[in-house]
Every structure is written in structure tokens, then in C-alpha cells.
Design an enzyme around this catalytic site. Structure first.
Site, mmCIF file in Angstrom:
data_model
loop_
_atom_site.group_PDB
_atom_site.id
_atom_site.type_symbol
_atom_site.label_atom_id
_atom_site.label_comp_id
_atom_site.label_asym_id
_atom_site.label_seq_id
_atom_site.Cartn_x
_atom_site.Cartn_y
_atom_site.Cartn_z
ATOM 1 N N GLY A 16 -1.500 18.454 -6.894
ATOM 2 C CA GLY A 16 -1.064 18.049 -8.235
ATOM 3 C C GLY A 16 0.391 17.608 -8.242
ATOM 4 N N SER A 18 2.013 16.422 -5.696
ATOM 5 C CA SER A 18 2.084 15.161 -4.947
ATOM 6 C C SER A 18 1.682 13.982 -5.819
ATOM 7 C CB SER A 18 1.180 15.230 -3.717
ATOM 8 O OG SER A 18 1.615 16.251 -2.846
ATOM 9 N N PHE A 32 9.291 0.647 -4.911
ATOM 10 C CA PHE A 32 8.042 1.303 -4.535
ATOM 11 C C PHE A 32 6.848 0.484 -5.024
ATOM 12 C CE2 PHE A 32 4.574 4.284 -5.550
ATOM 13 C CZ PHE A 32 4.331 4.802 -4.293
ATOM 14 N N GLN A 34 6.732 -2.718 -5.674
ATOM 15 C CA GLN A 34 6.664 -3.961 -4.911
ATOM 16 C C GLN A 34 6.075 -3.715 -3.522
ATOM 17 O OE1 GLN A 34 10.780 -5.052 -5.067
ATOM 18 N NE2 GLN A 34 10.620 -5.972 -7.099
ATOM 19 N N LEU A 49 -8.243 -11.218 9.612
ATOM 20 C CA LEU A 49 -7.522 -11.642 10.803
ATOM 21 C C LEU A 49 -8.352 -11.400 12.056
ATOM 22 C CD1 LEU A 49 -3.995 -10.210 9.904
ATOM 23 C CD2 LEU A 49 -4.768 -12.589 9.712
ATOM 24 N N ASP A 50 -8.121 -12.209 13.056
ATOM 25 C CA ASP A 50 -8.815 -12.065 14.339
ATOM 26 C C ASP A 50 -8.043 -11.076 15.217
ATOM 27 O OD1 ASP A 50 -10.581 -12.453 16.421
ATOM 28 O OD2 ASP A 50 -9.514 -14.215 17.174
ATOM 29 N N GLU A 70 10.062 4.749 1.787
ATOM 30 C CA GLU A 70 10.530 4.440 0.433
ATOM 31 C C GLU A 70 10.442 5.671 -0.472
ATOM 32 O OE1 GLU A 70 12.374 2.919 -2.513
ATOM 33 O OE2 GLU A 70 12.039 1.600 -0.802
#
EC number: 2.7.1.107
Length: 119
Positions: A16, A18, A32, A34, A49-50, A70
Site C-alpha cells: 500500500g 509503495s 517521472f 515523461q 524489433l528483430d 527517477e
């Protein structure tokens, strides 16, 4: 002396706290928000992505590291601001070092993504 919470009760209360911290970071820390948004976009993009599964996991892990650093930086800044609003060399240094930690995490993530994608 009153005994502290133990077992599952302690875990529930800790979770809680956290969640409360994550909400506070989202509400009060633009950086944060962003970084979380960018991490979400890059994480989603990583599925197209490969790269191997292990490479993808590592790429996402670097984004999580940025968010973790952050959060720590925001906690440091909040504690410094709580102490007082007057300018002090050590307060400025603490904030600058926290900011540098976020910068290093971002550079590590960028470097890792470039190495994986262009190797």
C-alpha cells in the site's frame, strides 16, 4: 512496547505504501510521467524489433532502471525540499547528483539500445 506488523499484514501495508509512492510520483513529478510514458512506448515498440527475447528483456530492463533511478531522485529531492527552502551548497549538490544518476541511467539505456539494434 507494541509489536510491529508481521507476515502477510506487513506485506499488504508495504504494498500500500509503495502504491501511494507511485501515485505521488505520478502526480507531482513531471519527469517521472515523461519517463513512464516513453518507457511504455519503447516497450511496446520493442515487440516489433528483430531482436532475441533476451535482448528485448535487456532493453526493457534498461527502461525500468531509468524509472527506478527517477523514483530515488524524486525521493531525494522531496527530502531536501522538506528540510528547507533556503539555498545550501550540500542541498544543491545532493539534487545535482540525483539528477546525474538519472542522466547516467538514460545514457546507459540509449547506449544499450543502440548497441543491440545496430550490432
Amino acid at each position: 512496547m507494541k509489536p510491529g506488523r508481521t507476515g502477510i499484514t506487513r506485506i499488504i501495508y508495504a504494498a500500500g505504501y509503495s502504491i501511494k509512492g507511485l501515485k505521488a510520483a505520478w502526480q507531482f513529478e513531471a519527469a517521472f510521467r515523461q519517463e513512464v510514458c516513453l518507457a511504455a512506448i519503447l516497450t511496446a515498440g520493442s515487440f516489433f524489433l528483430d531482436v532475441t527475447l533476451l535482448e528485448q528483456l535487456f532493453m526493457i530492463a534498461t527502461l525500468v532502471i531509468i524509472i527506478l533511478v527517477e523514483l530515488i531522485n524524486s525521493a531525494i529531492e522531496a527530502a531536501i525540499d522538506r528540510i528547507g527552502s533556503e539555498m545550501h551548497e550540500l542541498s544543491g549538490r545532493a539534487k545535482d547528483i540525483g539528477s546525474a544518476a538519472v542522466f547516467v541511467a538514460c545514457c546507459f539505456a540509449a547506449f544499450s539500445w543502440v548497441i543491440i539494434l545496430f550490432n
